[in-house]
Motif scaffolding. Structure first.
Motif, mmCIF file in Angstrom:
data_model
loop_
_atom_site.group_PDB
_atom_site.id
_atom_site.type_symbol
_atom_site.label_atom_id
_atom_site.label_comp_id
_atom_site.label_asym_id
_atom_site.label_seq_id
_atom_site.Cartn_x
_atom_site.Cartn_y
_atom_site.Cartn_z
ATOM 1 N N ASP A 159 -15.399 52.550 38.686
ATOM 2 C CA ASP A 159 -14.333 52.133 40.041
ATOM 3 C C ASP A 159 -14.636 50.882 40.265
ATOM 4 N N GLU A 160 -13.331 49.993 39.622
ATOM 5 C CA GLU A 160 -13.567 48.674 40.310
ATOM 6 C C GLU A 160 -13.667 48.506 41.722
ATOM 7 N N GLU A 161 -12.922 49.050 42.488
ATOM 8 C CA GLU A 161 -12.947 48.998 43.942
ATOM 9 C C GLU A 161 -14.405 49.184 44.617
ATOM 10 N N PHE A 162 -14.855 50.132 44.298
ATOM 11 C CA PHE A 162 -16.283 50.581 44.841
ATOM 12 C C PHE A 162 -17.255 49.323 44.409
ATOM 13 N N ALA A 163 -17.025 48.871 43.069
ATOM 14 C CA ALA A 163 -17.999 47.901 42.675
ATOM 15 C C ALA A 163 -17.488 46.588 43.307
#
Length: 300
Positions: A159-163
């Motif tokens: 999950d790029e957004e969470f990262a």
């Protein structure tokens, strides 16, 4: 054993083990990112590096590494900024890499299409001492990145957004993954070949996922499968005089089919256990809804 009496086979087996470790180690992140065919694209670009190596009388492995790393960076930039025209740009990059490799190797004084074939499909007898040195150094880099940064790479792959919210340098980690994949392609090209390396990066991971949903277990199983099939394919190629790359890939696909068959009863038992738990009054959130695959976002 007879196979160890030949120096070129000793080099080939060492290269095969390193390929079996590095390819699935990178492939697990590519599968999570839904970029399973990225290795195939980088392989096309690396052909230009091989051709340049022959043209400039340089080591084709190192030249292919430099060109494929550059290609991987360009691929990531296209992914970030390409938008609707990105697929066309990638297609031109891939096909241009193939054409450049063929052109450069034919322009080289000592080059021929026969030289290129050994890099496209792998060749045991052509793995030199300098190739082994390069493969060892590149494999060490791949293992250092994929194991040392596994938590960060896993988070970005899932999950790029969470990262990004957690403060991770998402773009830098994506770029590092692409570069590591490029290095892995050049590690594997002498054994498996540029056109077949993507299968060794993806299929062992898919096979391991049939047995486990844990990231760590999937990683370990995938690497074990990778090492097994590369050694098995190399030995089979020596005794049966068959192409090593094709043999390794076919063994990998066979392993996937076998594990899929073996995992089917296990999946059914899990489904029955989940259904029994629901009927016993377990909370709804503890049960996987019918028709939905188990969640793969498991901690490292």
């Amino acid at each position: 054993m007879e196979i160890f009496d030949y120096t070129f086979m000793q080099r080939a087996l060492l290269a095969a083990v390193l390929v079996g470790i590095t390819a699935p180690a990178v492939g697990i992140y590519l599968v999570q990112r839904r970029q399973a065919l990225m290795g195939d694209g980088i392989g096309h670009v690396a052909m230009t590096g091989v051709g340049l190596g022959f043209l400039l009388s340089a080591n084709p492995v190192w030249m292919a590494t430099a060109v494929s790393v550059l290609g991987a960076v360009i691929m990531e930039l296209i992914r970030w900024y390409g938008k609707t025209r990105g697929d066309i740009a990638l297609a031109m990059l891939f096909y241009g890499g193939m054409a450049g490799g063929v052109m450069f190797i034919n322009l080289a004084p000592a080059g021929s299409n026969a030289n290129l074939t050994s890099y496209l499909f792998g060749s045991l007898s052509t793995v030199s001492e300098s190739d082994v040195t390069a493969i060892c150094l590149l494999a060490a880099f791949v293992v250092l990145v994929t194991v040392g940064l596994r938590r960060q790479l896993f988070a970005v792959s899932q999950d790029e957004e969470f990262a990004r919210v957690t403060g991770l340098p998402v773009r830098a980690l994506n770029l590092l993954t692409a570069v590591t994949a490029a290095v892995t392609v050049t590690v594997a090209m002498r054994v498996v070949g540029l056109l077949l390396v993507s299968a060794l990066m993806v299929v062992p991971v898919a096979a391991a996922q049939q047995l486990s949903r844990s990231f760590v277990a999937t990683f370990v199983i995938a690497v074990a499968i990778g090492v097994s099939v590369t050694i098995g394919g190399t030995v089979t190629s020596f005794y049966q005089d068959v192409p090593p790359g094709a043999t390794i890939v076919l063994l990998t696909i066979g392993a996937f089919i076998a594990l899929t068959v073996l995992a089917t009863p296990l999946a059914r038992r899990r489904a029955r256990a989940a259904a029994a738990g629901q009927s016993a009054g377990d909370p709804a959130e503890c049960v996987i809804p019918a028709g939905r695959a188990p969640e793969r976002k498991v901690g490292v």
